[in-house]
Design an enzyme around this catalytic site. Sequence first.
Site, PDB file in Angstrom:
ATOM      1  N   TYR A 174     -82.034  40.193  80.721  1.00  0.00           N
ATOM      2  CA  TYR A 174     -81.431  40.701  79.490  1.00  0.00           C
ATOM      3  C   TYR A 174     -80.083  40.004  79.352  1.00  0.00           C
ATOM      4  O   TYR A 174     -79.849  38.953  79.939  1.00  0.00           O
ATOM      5  CB  TYR A 174     -81.345  42.234  79.623  1.00  0.00           C
ATOM      6  CG  TYR A 174     -81.001  42.989  78.370  1.00  0.00           C
ATOM      7  CD1 TYR A 174     -81.631  42.714  77.153  1.00  0.00           C
ATOM      8  CD2 TYR A 174     -80.061  44.018  78.408  1.00  0.00           C
ATOM      9  CE1 TYR A 174     -81.315  43.434  76.009  1.00  0.00           C
ATOM     10  CE2 TYR A 174     -79.739  44.750  77.269  1.00  0.00           C
ATOM     11  CZ  TYR A 174     -80.378  44.444  76.071  1.00  0.00           C
ATOM     12  OH  TYR A 174     -80.064  45.167  74.950  1.00  0.00           O
ATOM     13  N   ARG A 220     -79.974  35.994  64.148  1.00  0.00           N
ATOM     14  CA  ARG A 220     -78.667  36.385  64.687  1.00  0.00           C
ATOM     15  C   ARG A 220     -78.847  36.835  66.136  1.00  0.00           C
ATOM     16  O   ARG A 220     -78.747  37.991  66.459  1.00  0.00           O
ATOM     17  CB  ARG A 220     -78.088  37.533  63.833  1.00  0.00           C
ATOM     18  CG  ARG A 220     -76.620  37.834  64.104  1.00  0.00           C
ATOM     19  CD  ARG A 220     -76.279  39.239  63.666  1.00  0.00           C
ATOM     20  NE  ARG A 220     -77.052  40.249  64.362  1.00  0.00           N
ATOM     21  CZ  ARG A 220     -76.747  40.727  65.567  1.00  0.00           C
ATOM     22  NH1 ARG A 220     -75.697  40.280  66.218  1.00  0.00           N
ATOM     23  NH2 ARG A 220     -77.491  41.659  66.127  1.00  0.00           N
ATOM     24  N   LYS A 248     -86.627  42.505  75.906  1.00  0.00           N
ATOM     25  CA  LYS A 248     -86.518  43.925  75.541  1.00  0.00           C
ATOM     26  C   LYS A 248     -87.742  44.700  76.009  1.00  0.00           C
ATOM     27  O   LYS A 248     -87.634  45.827  76.511  1.00  0.00           O
ATOM     28  CB  LYS A 248     -86.402  44.072  74.015  1.00  0.00           C
ATOM     29  CG  LYS A 248     -85.067  43.624  73.463  1.00  0.00           C
ATOM     30  CD  LYS A 248     -84.105  44.793  73.353  1.00  0.00           C
ATOM     31  CE  LYS A 248     -82.724  44.296  72.954  1.00  0.00           C
ATOM     32  NZ  LYS A 248     -81.774  45.322  72.663  1.00  0.00           N
ATOM     33  N   GLU A 297     -85.103  43.499  65.770  1.00  0.00           N
ATOM     34  CA  GLU A 297     -84.151  42.994  66.757  1.00  0.00           C
ATOM     35  C   GLU A 297     -83.504  41.690  66.278  1.00  0.00           C
ATOM     36  O   GLU A 297     -84.192  40.735  65.928  1.00  0.00           O
ATOM     37  CB  GLU A 297     -84.912  42.735  68.073  1.00  0.00           C
ATOM     38  CG  GLU A 297     -84.037  42.569  69.270  1.00  0.00           C
ATOM     39  CD  GLU A 297     -83.240  43.823  69.598  1.00  0.00           C
ATOM     40  OE1 GLU A 297     -82.040  43.667  69.883  1.00  0.00           O
ATOM     41  OE2 GLU A 297     -83.784  44.936  69.570  1.00  0.00           O
ATOM     42  N   ASP A 298     -82.187  41.673  66.251  1.00  0.00           N
ATOM     43  CA  ASP A 298     -81.415  40.456  65.962  1.00  0.00           C
ATOM     44  C   ASP A 298     -81.765  39.808  64.620  1.00  0.00           C
ATOM     45  O   ASP A 298     -81.900  38.583  64.519  1.00  0.00           O
ATOM     46  CB  ASP A 298     -81.562  39.451  67.118  1.00  0.00           C
ATOM     47  CG  ASP A 298     -80.762  39.906  68.342  1.00  0.00           C
ATOM     48  OD1 ASP A 298     -80.069  40.922  68.241  1.00  0.00           O
ATOM     49  OD2 ASP A 298     -80.839  39.255  69.392  1.00  0.00           O
ATOM     50  N   ASP A 314     -82.348  48.229  66.856  1.00  0.00           N
ATOM     51  CA  ASP A 314     -81.529  48.433  68.048  1.00  0.00           C
ATOM     52  C   ASP A 314     -80.083  48.023  67.810  1.00  0.00           C
ATOM     53  O   ASP A 314     -79.163  48.614  68.362  1.00  0.00           O
ATOM     54  CB  ASP A 314     -82.123  47.652  69.219  1.00  0.00           C
ATOM     55  CG  ASP A 314     -81.528  48.091  70.545  1.00  0.00           C
ATOM     56  OD1 ASP A 314     -81.309  49.306  70.717  1.00  0.00           O
ATOM     57  OD2 ASP A 314     -81.275  47.228  71.402  1.00  0.00           O
ATOM     58  N   ASP A 315     -79.860  47.001  66.978  1.00  0.00           N
ATOM     59  CA  ASP A 315     -78.497  46.526  66.740  1.00  0.00           C
ATOM     60  C   ASP A 315     -77.697  47.534  65.920  1.00  0.00           C
ATOM     61  O   ASP A 315     -76.505  47.709  66.137  1.00  0.00           O
ATOM     62  CB  ASP A 315     -78.530  45.171  66.007  1.00  0.00           C
ATOM     63  CG  ASP A 315     -79.376  44.159  66.762  1.00  0.00           C
ATOM     64  OD1 ASP A 315     -79.004  43.842  67.900  1.00  0.00           O
ATOM     65  OD2 ASP A 315     -80.406  43.720  66.243  1.00  0.00           O
TER      66      ASP A 315
END
Length: 591
Positions: A139, A192, A210, A282-283, A305-306
């Site tokens: 991670y 990102r 993840k 995610e991202d 999650d962000d």
Amino acid sequence: MDSTMKELRGGKTVLDLDPKSTVGGGVEDPYGEDRATEDQLVTPWTISVASGYSLLRDPHHNKGLAFTEKERDAHYIRGLLPPVVMSQELQEKKLLHNLRQYQVPLQKYTALMDLAERNERLFYKLLIDNVEELLPIVYTPTVGEACQKYGSIFQRPQGLYISLKEKGKILEVLKNWPERSIQVIVVTDGERILGLGDLGCQGMGIPVGKLALYTALGGVRPSSCLPITIDVGTNNQQLLDNEFYIGLRQRRATGKEYADLLHEFMCAVKQNYGEKVLVQFEDFANHNAFDLLAKYGTTHLVFNDDIQGTAVVVLAGLVSALKLLGGTLGDHKFLFLGAGEAGTGIAELIALEMSNQTKAPVEETRKNIWLVDSKGLIVSSRKDSLQHFKKPWAHEHAPVTTLLDAVKAIKPTVLIGTSGVGGTFTKEVVEAMAEFNEKPLILALSNPTSQSECTAEQAYTWTQGRAIFASGSPFDPVEYNGKVHIPGQSNNAYIFPGLGLGLVISGAIRVQDAMLLAASEALAGQVTKENFDKGMIYPPFTNIRKISAHIAANVAAKAYELGLATRLPRPENLVKYAESCMYTPNYRTYR
């Protein structure tokens, strides 16, 4: 025990497991996780073969040198292995020794990924038993470097790649994945990645990492996890010019073309896997992240999650820090550097929790929270030019252009960094915080380590050891004036595995803010007096599976309370039920 093989259509054989040895099989899995089921036979091309040479190359069933004499005879692997029979514990010891020989974290990462492709259960055993040592490898921060170099280190594909080439065929692509019973999908479009920017198709390292944590830390079965990268191109010219780049060589699709592909994807996921599959975004870049959450939050089981995971883990840290700072959340003033998805997501959850505690409307509690973006303090005179997600944070105040001036003007008790820019909490900024706070709370949350707003050592040194500090990436303990300070890691890995498990075991069909607050409360409740005495505001990662079980139980309880749970009747003891549903990576006995 007799060697039995199960006949499938076409005369091929699959491994049959000893039912008495199936440990921790997960949620409602009558077949045992490693059996081919009738469901799987609808995948157009799948034929499962688990004997002889193929068995040693099947990561789901391979045990390497741990196959017993009886198993070697029963499954035609006599002679295909050296004669020694080695326990899983000894295999783990050997691998850990080998990993520690590597000096470069990326070498450790590739070695671990190779192990996952060779022997899945041993990979998870190693990760679970050595979580504090290996978490920074699978991670953040190492996964960031892995994504940057993914094209060069790419060996075997993991997960599904859905690009613009697959438009109109996404449902067919999902059916190419061999597992039918999927409970959690982590999906990125690579725009990102951490604080590293647009990495396009190479962002796949994030969903893979993840989901490894969903299994290791939350006990969600690996066979029910699916990493997906949606490739709509990249605006990273370096990648477009790199001959080893593995994605589409074009600029990013935007607007209707992008929205249509994502919509087809979300519809196909629901059609193929049902309403209870959790889709974790995610991202994604800010503009898409907020839009996707708003658009699909009412029709799908989705989680970002962000925005949400970061908010939950930070809120838990703040709630537990109150034991060291005193007062309630409403007594404190918060200043953020960074007003993107992480910053505004955390701010909103803090405001929501303050509103719950004080019964004041959330519009009122937001006034304790101030945000600084690249143009300075967000104030009402800037409202017309602000993106929609920043507007609730535009309070009445004279314009302020720098962070240092904002700190002096607002006099916050808590400084939170979500800027993605390293070194922005300068000596002057931190010293200003220490001037009017006996114990300034400083959270430098940007990942990876290179993007952290300040280091643990800087925070402790510049405040004469008075700061309470936590960061997004790990920092080593710091000794200042003879006292050892243990920095906290405000790591989303505390939250999303337990949250996901709670959604799975309750059969939840939507994620609501009340569930996020329940997860935060459960994490804050796991910090002991002994942890507080060391200045810690998060529990140690060594207890993460116990922590995840408590978070899962709290989230599931809230799902039942809100009428969003479909797995009925509700179990009496949700913590015990969560623990009983967790995957354990011990080897099974084959017959």
